[in-house]
Design an enzyme around this catalytic site. Structure first.
Site, mmCIF file in Angstrom:
data_model
loop_
_atom_site.group_PDB
_atom_site.id
_atom_site.type_symbol
_atom_site.label_atom_id
_atom_site.label_comp_id
_atom_site.label_asym_id
_atom_site.label_seq_id
_atom_site.Cartn_x
_atom_site.Cartn_y
_atom_site.Cartn_z
ATOM 1 N N GLN A 127 0.705 -1.405 -0.123
ATOM 2 C CA GLN A 127 0.076 0.141 0.464
ATOM 3 C C GLN A 127 1.103 1.054 -0.244
ATOM 4 O OE1 GLN A 127 -2.437 -0.496 3.515
ATOM 5 N NE2 GLN A 127 -4.325 -1.094 2.054
ATOM 6 N N TYR A 229 -10.116 -3.934 -9.602
ATOM 7 C CA TYR A 229 -10.033 -3.518 -10.111
ATOM 8 C C TYR A 229 -11.220 -3.759 -11.452
ATOM 9 C CZ TYR A 229 -5.413 -0.740 -9.587
ATOM 10 O OH TYR A 229 -4.530 -0.960 -9.004
#
Length: 381
Positions: A127, A229
């Protein structure tokens, strides 16, 4: 080990790959750093700031990268820049490999080990290295600001001596990182926001920001890939989403579109016919303009007016905030290098999921299997 930070050569690119804070961090881990003069000037990072933390300031690209084992960039290098690197050099930058087959071939030919920051795996451990999310955050914020500037009405509801003015109604298409930031920013400015996405999983995220979810009843596996996604949907599903979007456009004052498919042109979600049915004075901000645009009428790099609707196709949303964009990217890239730095040297552990997911070329070969298959399907050599 010496790390080089050249000045970005792309026209109008104002970001720098490493800020002075990032330079200080890497130098503190036992590396040496060369920075091309004025590399950070447009990001408000002067040469003096780099020199103060121990970096060497070099006059040109060749001198900067000449003795470096690692080169850090924002945008993909040109062929000429690659040819100036020594064989065995490690390059870290955005690469957009499926759209840059000639660059990938040149990297292989010159024995460059290239890491693509835009291929970072979407896992918890990565991240802090997720440059796509960093840049998307800026794009979403900038889109909301441009929308507020172009719309001929207030975003918030105002109670004035002249009466009560209703709040603007904004429709955000796509609830990825940029879409969510656009929703949050529009809500902070007082607008009523609704958002469309094919992924049912984002409903909670949209509502947590104060937006209203507008979606379709799709199965998760149809709407998103393994990384979370949005993916290209079937023809029937696309027709249904166009119908849903078209039904909302006459009822809103502005639209922000964010839909992108990695390695492909942006999908058309607003047709010219839909634009004609929008309210006069409405605004469309097309974040996907860099990939052709989600609106059929978008002209990348320009603002136009069509049938009374202002369509903003600016492609420099991130560059408008070069200072914070560089800070965020610098942190992403410093965290990524920190994964490989051992006692001042770079160790490429091919078994690490992050390294394996971002390493595109190595020792003269295209080693990223997904990219190799994508380029072969696209007819690339």
């Amino acid at each position: 080990m010496r790390i080089a930070v050249p000045k970005e050569s792309a026209r109008d690119e104002r970001r720098v790959a490493l800020t002075p804070d990032g330079a200080k961090e890497l130098i503190g881990k036992g590396t040496k750093l060369s920075v091309q003069s004025q590399a950070g000037a447009a990001s408000l990072c002067p040469d003096e700031a780099y020199a103060e933390v121990g970096a060497d300031i070099c006059p040109d690209f060749a001198t900067t990268v000449g003795g470096a084992e690692v080169v850090l960039k924002v945008l993909p290098p040109t062929v000429e820049e690659i040819e100036a690197l020594r064989p065995g050099t490690v390059l870290v930058s955005f690469l957009m490999p499926t759209a840059n087959s000639a660059i990938i071939e040149t990297l292989c030919a010159h024995q460059i080990s290239a890491f693509a920051m835009d291929m970072m795996p979407r896992i918890s451990r990565a991240q802090s290295m997720d440059a796509i999310s960093s840049m998307s955050t800026i794009a979403g914020y900038q889109a909301a600001i441009l929308c507020a500037d172009a719309l001929p009405m207030f975003f918030p509801m105002l109670m004035t001596a002249a009466g009560t003015l209703p709040p603007a109604r904004i429709f955000v298409i796509g609830a990825g990182v940029s879409g969510l930031q656009a929703i949050a920013t529009c809500r902070r400015l007082g607008a009523i926001v609704e958002a469309f996405d094919v992924r049912p999983a984002v409903k909670e995220q949209i509502e947590s920001l104060g937006g209203k979810f507008v979606g379709m009843s799709l199965l998760t596996e149809e709407a998103e890939d393994a990384s979370g996604y949005a993916k290209e949907v079937s023809g029937d599903t696309h027709a249904r989403e166009l119908e849903l979007i078209a039904s909302r456009l006459p009822h809103v004052n502005a639209v922000i579109t964010t839909a992108l498919i990695p390695g492909k042109p942006a999908p058309t979600l607003i047709t010219n016919e839909m634009v004609r049915k929008m309210r006069p004075g409405s605004v469309i901000v097309d974040i996907a303009a860099t990939n052709g645009g989600n609106c059929e009428a978008t002209v990348p790099g320009q603002n136009i007016v069509k049938d009374g609707v202002t369509i903003i196709g600016q492609t420099d949303l991130i560059g408008r905030m070069a200072c914070d964009a560089s800070r965020m990217y610098s942190k992403n890239i410093s965290s990524f290098l920190g994964l490989m730095l051992k006692d001042g040297d770079l160790e490429i552990d091919m078994t690490d999921e992050i390294i394996k997911g971002t390493l595109v070329t190595h020792e003269g070969r295209l080693v990223h299997e997904i990219i190799r298959l994508a380029l072969e399907r696209g007819g690339a050599a």
